[in-house]
Enzyme design. Structure first.
Site, PDB file in Angstrom:
ATOM      1  N   ALA A  78       0.839  -1.202   0.000  1.00 34.69           N
ATOM      2  CA  ALA A  78       0.000   0.000   0.000  1.00 34.69           C
ATOM      3  C   ALA A  78       0.873   1.251   0.000  1.00 34.69           C
ATOM      4  O   ALA A  78       0.611   2.217  -0.731  1.00 34.69           O
ATOM      5  CB  ALA A  78      -0.935  -0.002   1.202  1.00 34.69           C
ATOM      6  N   ASP A  79       1.911   1.246   0.817  1.00 38.28           N
ATOM      7  CA  ASP A  79       2.864   2.359   0.821  1.00 38.28           C
ATOM      8  C   ASP A  79       3.546   2.499  -0.529  1.00 38.28           C
ATOM      9  O   ASP A  79       3.653   3.601  -1.080  1.00 38.28           O
ATOM     10  CB  ASP A  79       3.935   2.124   1.896  1.00 38.28           C
ATOM     11  CG  ASP A  79       3.438   2.377   3.303  1.00 38.28           C
ATOM     12  OD1 ASP A  79       2.719   3.373   3.506  1.00 38.28           O
ATOM     13  OD2 ASP A  79       3.763   1.587   4.198  1.00 38.28           O
TER      14      ASP A  79
END
Length: 280
Positions: free
Chosen positions: A169-170
């Site tokens: 996600a990052d």
């Protein structure tokens, strides 16, 4: 000459998502000036994913902040404002991923910065956007993976949702921010205007599932069905997957069953001439 040589990026970001975007810009030749708080610096300096330290900081900090210059400023101290304005006057791009509301309190939100620096490209990553019921919540990789549905796609039918083994996600959000900044720099070169580029972690992970959502929206809202064994993709049938062998594992992708039978010398697989029967 690298494509972004001559571009200066003022990087106020921490942790992983936005720093990964500025790392990519540095790889492309931009000069990154990372602004950290006095004494403690970026929280990522003490965020460990291994026991390895490099120059007394975590290996994660060094891996995500390579090729960056650094400066220490207390953004809450009015005495530092002149130095901050000097840095802003040098910057082509500014990147933040503060907690919701922090940039505005510091006078570093897009409206405030662009008022005096109209050509700046301002990049921001949030967890869940700038409006809506979740906008005030800070983003965190595991939670975003779970909320987006990504974790449900991993593992077999009888297993619980399983997150990816990396902070995707990052990293997806960082890639999308870098992409948006590059587009904004092209726009600025064409017409002299700055831009506001916003990426949310949740939208980034959902975007990476465009195939899943497109199918769901056009297939009567039928969710993908994970395989009972060796699941590798919710929409691809056997023999797509990773299989145990006598001396390790083998990854098999896009091979017709009959061809696989020939490759592994298994006559029993020759009977599977109809793809509809491969995973029944």
């Amino acid at each position: 000459m690298k494509p972004l040589e001559g571009i200066t990026v003022l990087d106020f970001s921490q942790f992983l998502s936005a720093p990964s975007a500025t790392m990519r810009l540095a790889d492309l030749g931009a000069r990154i000036i990372k602004v950290e708080r006095p004494d403690s610096g970026d929280i990522c300096r003490t965020l460990y994913v291994s026991n390895l330290k490099i120059e007394e900081d975590s290996s994660l900090f060094h891996s995500i902040n390579r090729n960056k210059d650094g400066v220490s400023l207390d953004l809450k101290d009015p005495a530092c404002r002149e130095d901050l304005e000097t840095l802003l006057s040098l910057a082509d791009v500014m990147v933040v991923n503060f907690r919701p509301g922090v940039a505005k309190r510091l006078g570093l939100d897009y409206a405030a910065v662009s008022a005096s620096h109209p050509k700046i490209v301002y990049g921001e990553i949030t967890g869940y956007g700038t409006t809506g019921p979740w906008s005030a919540r800070p983003g965190q990789d595991l939670l975003v993976q779970s909320l987006s549905g990504l974790a449900w796609l991993n593992g077999n039918q009888d297993q619980p949702p399983t997150p990816m083994g990396l902070s995707v996600a990052d990293l997806f959000a960082g890639q999308h921010l870098a992409q948006g900044i590059l587009a904004a720099l092209i726009k600025r070169a064409a017409c002299g205007e700055g831009s506001y580029v916003h990426v949310s972690m949740l939208e980034s992970v959902m975007d990476m599932q465009f195939e899943v959502f497109t199918t769901w929206l056009n297939d009567g809202h039928q969710p993908p069905l994970r395989s009972a064994v060796n699941n590798a993709n919710g929409y691809i049938n056997a023999p797509y997957g990773i299989y145990r062998t006598a001396d390790g594992y083998i990854a098999i992708a896009m091979v017709p069953i009959t061809t696989l039978g020939q490759l592994v010398d298994c006559d029993a697989l020759a009977a599977y001439t109809d793809p509809e029967t491969w995973c029944s």
